[in-house]
Design an enzyme around this catalytic site. Sequence first.
Site, PDB file in Angstrom:
ATOM      1  N   HIS A   1      47.593  25.733  -9.958  1.00 23.23           N
ATOM      2  CA  HIS A   1      46.461  26.259 -10.712  1.00 23.23           C
ATOM      3  C   HIS A   1      45.299  26.510  -9.752  1.00 23.23           C
ATOM      4  CE1 HIS A   1      47.644  24.969 -15.021  1.00 23.23           C
ATOM      5  NE2 HIS A   1      48.720  25.031 -14.255  1.00 23.23           N
TER       6      HIS A   1
ATOM      7  N   GLU B   1      38.831  24.250 -12.967  1.00 23.54           N
ATOM      8  CA  GLU B   1      39.725  23.144 -12.636  1.00 23.54           C
ATOM      9  C   GLU B   1      38.890  21.871 -12.667  1.00 23.54           C
ATOM     10  OE1 GLU B   1      42.865  23.536 -12.524  1.00 23.54           O
ATOM     11  OE2 GLU B   1      42.888  25.724 -12.394  1.00 23.54           O
TER      12      GLU B   1
END
Length: 241
Positions: free
Chosen positions: A150, A9
């Site tokens: 996510h 990420e």
Amino acid sequence: MREIVLDTETTGLDPRTGDRVVEIGGIELVNHIPTGQSYHVFINPERSMPKAAFDVHGLSDDFLKDKPVFAAIAEDFATFIRDARLVIHNASFDVGFLNAEFARLRMPPVPPDLVVDTLALAKRRHPAGPNSLDALCSRYGIDNSRRTKHGALLDSELLAEVYIELIGGKQAALGLAASDGNNSRGGRVSRRQVGPRPEPLPPRLTAEERTAHEAFVAKLGENSVWRKYQSEDPAAEAASR
């Protein structure tokens, strides 16, 4: 064969404009079987988190402020992935970010020949798409209900299941891997019993080929080993094939 199913990420979309890695998650596979070994770390990006990125993964400046910077985890992470094949969805994105982080520290980049892009695999197998991670989970019946945002480790776990399906389903994991005493790396092997053919195959030799072979064997003498295996019954020979 050792593989790491990997996800990151970030603070944005482009490391060239100052975006940084904020989370790394990886799942180890040996011969396509999860070993139980994983890697997961949150990273202080040394910059603020844009709202657009926060909306994707929910990692705030306040949450990340006391996490280690990339330089502090770089050696451990490089050791974890060393010599392993990296399995990544949309690999150019993650590898671009990781290589930018390594370059800041004058460390070697990720070798491109050790990267498998599952997005490319999915596009070849399902050219009509869609081929996002969520879409592939739905296609293969993989439960992704925990994926409300996510997250690098969860996404790696889901991608590991998707990857096995993309390379041939559960059958791809039938090999047995070694155990090191800390992790169970064995796979479950299924065997299918194969019975005799209901009808024998027809002879594969033509009459001319059979006659020529018999003439050749006759020249070898009575004690020739060929005479032991020579069949006088074409149907019997056919049934043995």
